[in-house]
Motif scaffolding. Structure first.
Motif, mmCIF file in Angstrom:
data_model
loop_
_atom_site.group_PDB
_atom_site.id
_atom_site.type_symbol
_atom_site.label_atom_id
_atom_site.label_comp_id
_atom_site.label_asym_id
_atom_site.label_seq_id
_atom_site.Cartn_x
_atom_site.Cartn_y
_atom_site.Cartn_z
ATOM 1 N N HIS A 172 -29.715 1.796 0.189
ATOM 2 C CA HIS A 172 -30.943 2.426 0.696
ATOM 3 C C HIS A 172 -31.080 3.845 0.155
ATOM 4 O O HIS A 172 -32.144 4.220 -0.365
ATOM 5 C CB HIS A 172 -30.923 2.444 2.222
ATOM 6 N N TYR A 173 -30.014 4.635 0.275
ATOM 7 C CA TYR A 173 -30.089 6.024 -0.198
ATOM 8 C C TYR A 173 -30.238 6.082 -1.713
ATOM 9 O O TYR A 173 -30.891 6.992 -2.247
ATOM 10 C CB TYR A 173 -28.858 6.808 0.254
ATOM 11 N N SER A 225 -27.902 -4.237 9.308
ATOM 12 C CA SER A 225 -29.257 -3.730 9.100
ATOM 13 C C SER A 225 -29.546 -2.433 9.850
ATOM 14 O O SER A 225 -30.469 -1.701 9.486
ATOM 15 C CB SER A 225 -30.277 -4.790 9.541
ATOM 16 N N ARG A 275 -27.292 2.430 9.477
ATOM 17 C CA ARG A 275 -27.841 3.668 8.909
ATOM 18 C C ARG A 275 -28.768 4.378 9.894
ATOM 19 O O ARG A 275 -28.666 5.587 10.113
ATOM 20 C CB ARG A 275 -28.607 3.364 7.617
ATOM 21 N N GLU A 276 -29.654 3.616 10.509
ATOM 22 C CA GLU A 276 -30.597 4.199 11.473
ATOM 23 C C GLU A 276 -29.868 4.808 12.663
ATOM 24 O O GLU A 276 -30.211 5.910 13.128
ATOM 25 C CB GLU A 276 -31.567 3.115 11.952
ATOM 26 N N ASN A 290 -25.139 -1.546 2.370
ATOM 27 C CA ASN A 290 -26.583 -1.540 2.580
ATOM 28 C C ASN A 290 -27.128 -0.124 2.703
ATOM 29 O O ASN A 290 -28.189 0.195 2.149
ATOM 30 C CB ASN A 290 -26.940 -2.352 3.827
ATOM 31 N N LEU A 291 -26.413 0.728 3.443
ATOM 32 C CA LEU A 291 -26.940 2.082 3.601
ATOM 33 C C LEU A 291 -26.849 2.867 2.289
ATOM 34 O O LEU A 291 -27.715 3.695 1.977
ATOM 35 C CB LEU A 291 -26.268 2.816 4.766
ATOM 36 N N SER A 344 -31.975 3.979 -3.483
ATOM 37 C CA SER A 344 -33.393 3.704 -3.773
ATOM 38 C C SER A 344 -34.248 4.939 -3.514
ATOM 39 O O SER A 344 -35.207 5.206 -4.243
ATOM 40 C CB SER A 344 -33.887 2.524 -2.925
#
Length: 387
Positions: A222-223, A342, A345-346, A218-219, A225
């Protein structure tokens, strides 16, 4: 005192195998001519990892009981147990050990049970805050328990418990000494990574963790995108230990991902099992990990800022209890398994940007370390043999 013959039994996961090897290494250090043999379960990880570490091993035909009582796999358990008890007796007669040490896992049960019945001194090294079923069954039979965590009086007689902490591998112990630890650049190079940006080590234990693997994907997505819209790069590199059973699936995913994200994928190394954990720890600036007992003990010693994701698939939720032993000191951040896909990454980005918070975390981690556990355990063994 001189020790000549020792049997060490157990395994199944790295969390059992690594402390067994650490104890063996300390015994050899004190007794260079000692004969140490291991006993494991046929088909399990120890049958490869122990010989790779330089020790010989015998295998028992044994496995655990499936949680689903009506599982067809449970039909053979009785035959396996009888077979293992018989073979354990033969091994005891053949090798004539002065002491038998169990570290948990299926193979510990038959060997320690037979040894205790023969009057051979026995010792269990229990890594977890909640003992496994094999060690709980043996609680009334063994002579000594060396505990990795406090509070085991609930399951074992108080008078036989010594709290030692968990024994760590020699190469990991070296990381606590700046003069012995490998430079970050060398450690990063071992994983074909540069050291110019932070490195995050994400590990799901020797068997892997599905939720952590999904969190990594997922992370990266994200990167990817962001990269398409702003031509940005991932702000850190990743050593991704996905677990041996998940390696084929995840290495294939990363290979396909890299076709459209070549530069981003260069910052990620996907591995099933890591033999040189010392180099992974040395390379890392931040670590995200399951909260197995051995991981907790090693992370405290390594003292790198840590995010802990306890497995929800363990008895009595003991990984959460393990994790809280660091979290309550301010030595780690806890993320639940439900949240990790979810939020990982944060959490990584927040911690990497919090210089002061990371420094405080490292101090707290060092205060929780038990670097002399192997020494203390072998001290207990020697006292036991002097009786």
């Amino acid at each position: 005192m001189k020790i000549q013959n020792v049997l060490i039994s157990g395994g199944g996961t790295g969390g059992h195998i690594h402390p067994a090897l650490a104890i063996a290494d300390e015994i050899v250090k004190r007794n260079p001519d000692v004969n140490i043999r291991f006993v494991g379960a046929i088909g399990r990880m120890e049958m490869e990892k122990v010989p790779a570490a330089g020790y010989e091993i015998d295998g028992l035909w044994i496995s655990g009981i499936e949680r689903k009582i009506l599982s067809i796999k449970n039909l053979s358990f009785g035959f396996k147990l009888i077979s293992s008890l018989i073979k354990s007796g033969k091994l005891l007669r053949k090798y004539k050990p002065e002491v038998v040490i169990g570290v948990g896992g299926f193979a510990s049960g038959p060997l320690l049970f037979r040894a205790s019945k023969k009057g051979i001194p026995t010792l269990i090294q229990e890594q977890n805050s909640f003992p496994g079923i094999t060690n709980r069954i043996l609680s009334g039979s063994v002579d000594k328990i060396c505990a990795g965590f406090p509070g085991l009086e609930k399951w074992f007689p108080k008078e036989i418990i010594t709290e030692t902490g968990n024994p760590l591998r020699t190469e990991v112990l070296k990381l606590s000494d700046a003069n012995l630890a490998p430079p970050k650049s060398d450690a990063a190079a071992h994983f074909n990574l540069g050291s110019e940006k932070p490195i995050v080590f994400i590990m799901g234990g020797s068997l892997g963790a599905l939720s952590l693997n999904e969190a990594v994907k997922n992370l990266l997505i994200h990167y990817a995108s962001l990269n398409k819209s702003t031509n940005s790069q991932i702000p850190y590199s990743i050593i991704w230990q996905c677990g041996s059973r998940y390696y084929d699936e995840n290495s294939k995913w990363l290979s396909e991902f890299s076709r459209e994200n070549v530069e981003l994928a260069k910052s990620v190394q996907c591995l099933g099992f890591i033999d040189r954990m010392d180099l992974a720890y040395a390379a890392a600036d931040l670590i995200a990990s399951r909260a197995g007992a051995m991981s907790i003990s090693e992370l405290a010693l390594v003292a790198k800022p840590t995010i802990l994701i306890p497995s929800p698939h363990v008895s009595e939720d003991h990984q959460t209890k393990n994790a809280l032993s660091l979290v309550e000191r301010g030595a780690a951040i806890l993320v639940t398994d439900k949240e990790v896909e979810s939020s990982l990454r944060e959490k990584i980005e927040t911690l990497l940007n919090d210089v002061e918070g990371r420094a405080k975390m490292q101090v707290a981690l060092r205060s929780a370390a038990r670097p002399h556990a192997s020494i203390e355990i072998v001290d207990v063994i020697e006292k036991l043999l002097k009786k």
